[in-house]
Design a protein around this motif. Structure first.
Motif, PDB file in Angstrom:
ATOM      1  N   GLN A   1      -5.819  -6.346   4.838  1.00  0.00           N
ATOM      2  CA  GLN A   1      -6.114  -5.825   3.434  1.00  0.00           C
ATOM      3  C   GLN A   1      -5.119  -6.922   2.698  1.00  0.00           C
ATOM      4  O   GLN A   1      -4.694  -7.600   1.075  1.00  0.00           O
TER       5      GLN A   1
ATOM      6  N   HIS B   1      -8.695  -3.159  -1.366  1.00  0.00           N
ATOM      7  CA  HIS B   1      -8.934  -2.288  -0.802  1.00  0.00           C
ATOM      8  C   HIS B   1     -10.572  -3.020  -0.998  1.00  0.00           C
ATOM      9  O   HIS B   1     -11.566  -2.122  -0.298  1.00  0.00           O
TER      10      HIS B   1
ATOM     11  N   ARG C   1       3.457  -1.778  -8.015  1.00  0.00           N
ATOM     12  CA  ARG C   1       2.671  -0.352  -6.828  1.00  0.00           C
ATOM     13  C   ARG C   1       3.128  -0.868  -5.367  1.00  0.00           C
ATOM     14  O   ARG C   1       3.729  -0.815  -4.883  1.00  0.00           O
TER      15      ARG C   1
ATOM     16  N   LYS D   1       0.391   9.257   0.533  1.00  0.00           N
ATOM     17  CA  LYS D   1      -0.758   8.808   0.802  1.00  0.00           C
ATOM     18  C   LYS D   1      -2.187   9.137   1.424  1.00  0.00           C
ATOM     19  O   LYS D   1      -1.725  10.342   2.309  1.00  0.00           O
TER      20      LYS D   1
ATOM     21  N   ASP E   1      -2.876  -0.240   5.380  1.00  0.00           N
ATOM     22  CA  ASP E   1      -3.969  -1.162   5.144  1.00  0.00           C
ATOM     23  C   ASP E   1      -2.900  -3.087   4.714  1.00  0.00           C
ATOM     24  O   ASP E   1      -3.167  -3.745   4.235  1.00  0.00           O
TER      25      ASP E   1
ATOM     26  N   GLU F   1      -2.820  -5.249  -3.279  1.00  0.00           N
ATOM     27  CA  GLU F   1      -1.630  -5.172  -2.121  1.00  0.00           C
ATOM     28  C   GLU F   1      -0.908  -6.529  -1.533  1.00  0.00           C
ATOM     29  O   GLU F   1      -1.235  -7.505  -1.269  1.00  0.00           O
TER      30      GLU F   1
ATOM     31  N   CYS G   1       0.573  -0.984  -0.120  1.00  0.00           N
ATOM     32  CA  CYS G   1       0.219  -0.292   0.559  1.00  0.00           C
ATOM     33  C   CYS G   1       0.898   0.986  -0.277  1.00  0.00           C
ATOM     34  O   CYS G   1       1.070   1.836  -0.779  1.00  0.00           O
TER      35      CYS G   1
HETATM   36 MN    MN Z   1      -4.066   0.639   0.362  1.00  0.00          MN
END
Ligand code: MN
Ligand code: PEP
Length: 343
Positions: free
Chosen positions: A313, A273, A126, A131, A310, A299, A102
């Motif tokens: 997740q 997400h 990514r 952020k 994050d 992620e 993330c």
């Molecule tokens: Mn994220």
């Protein structure tokens, strides 16, 4: 209706068409597509004969578009938009797989993740250097230092970088390091930002706002397309509904299938997400592919428990590797390929 001018149309011919259209009481919106001027008719004017307009000097075609969104619509361009980022095809048969943390937290974290996801078969890296956090007290990102780390990871792995840009003034800086400019859900209707990434002429990943309708998303994409920047990918990342006790958002699988019908732009699914819970990311990934997504953004973190954002997740590196095998199988089942289909 839109009027598509010939690539060689002269400024005089373009002005002449605009004057004719405006003379009939319409407002015009001028944009460009692959070097061709597009004249969009807006408002309420007198009925114009498309045949007559089509005969005017410099006009290539006229297209009747009933939807509010024009340049992104299938009426404007029936065939899927495809392009390449580096040597990776986007929007075609091959699924894009974007993976990484993330947030960029450290050089070691990004390097380890980049090498591992590359080995597993991801095609893009990514990581957020800027952020957009719901709380101003949460980690806000490493900024330019984070961008440099991402660029270094690209050097080492060859993976193009997807990273978020949050403000129009930062677009030139982020564009130096990024291969794809991500517009986050919280900025989907930041029109200054959409115009700025349109002007940047770099590929854009536009995420659906958490309360945005499918049409809102398509209208936001128009802002980017109107600058002649056609390298736009739309991302379904889950929307806010009434149930947020067990899942972070509601993954709108409907939207993926519907968007594939409405627009020629590539559609990317973000299962991370969408559901927000690591152990369910696999199911949502496979659902996204089944619904017709052209790519995935997932992620991944070397140590999710320690992630600054994050973590709940984020998949571990071995979990992502395992998921890639299932992505390949599902891709094959729906007639698509991955870069590593042969493995
Ligand atoms: Mn994220
Ligand atoms: C992200 O990709 O980490 C992110 C902030 O996503 P979204 O804008 O969809 O919340």
């Amino acid at each position: 209706m839109i009027v598509i001018m010939h690539p060689e149309a002269t400024p005089y011919e373009i002005d002449n068409v605009i004057a004719t259209v405006e003379g009939s009481g319409w407002q015009t919106h001028i944009s460009s597509d692959s070097g061709q001027t597009i004249i969009g008719l807006q408002g309420q004017g007198q009925a114009l004969d498309p045949f007559h307009l089509g005969q005017m000097p410099g006009v290539e075609d006229t297209v009747a578009i009933t939807q509010k969104f024009k340049l992104g619509s299938r009426s404007f361009r029936p065939e899927d938009t495809t392009f390449k980022i580096g040597d990776i095809p986007v929007g075609g048969k091959q699924l894009m797989v974007i993976a990484g943390p993330c947030s960029v937290e450290s050089r070691e974290q990004v390097m380890e993740t980049a090498q591992s996801v590359k080995e597993a078969g991801a095609t893009f890296l990514r990581g957020g250097a800027y952020k957009p956090r719901t709380s101003p007290y949460s980690f806000q990102g490493m900024g330019e230092q984070g961008l440099k780390i991402l660029a270094e990871a690209r050097e080492v792995t060859g993976l193009p970088v997807v990273t978020e840009v949050m403000s129009p003034t930062k677009v030139p800086l982020v564009a130096v390091y990024a291969d794809v400019l991500q517009i986050g859900a919280r900025n989907m209707q930041n029109y200054d930002l959409l115009n700025a990434v349109g002007q940047a002429q770099k590929p854009v990943l536009l995420k659906r706002g958490m309360s945005a309708t499918i049409e809102d998303l398509l209208m936001a994409a128009e802002y980017i397309l109107a600058h002649g920047n056609n390298q736009v990918m739309l991302c379904e990342r889950g929307i806010r509904t009434f149930d947020n006790k067990y899942t972070r958002n509601t993954f709108d699988v409907n939207a993926i299938s519907m968007l594939k019908e409405l627009t020629h732009l590539p559609i990317i699914a973000d299962p991370s997400h969408a559901i927000g819970v690591r152990r369910h990311v696999k199911a949502m990934t496979l659902a996204g592919i089944a619904a017709g997504a052209d790519g995935l953004i997932i992620e991944v973190h070397p140590n999710p428990e320690q992630a600054v954002s994050d973590g709940d997740q984020s998949l571990t590196l071995p979990q992502f590797k395992e998921l890639m095998a299932q992505i390949r199988a599902m891709a094959e089942a729906v007639g698509r390929t991955t870069e590593t289909s042969h493995q």
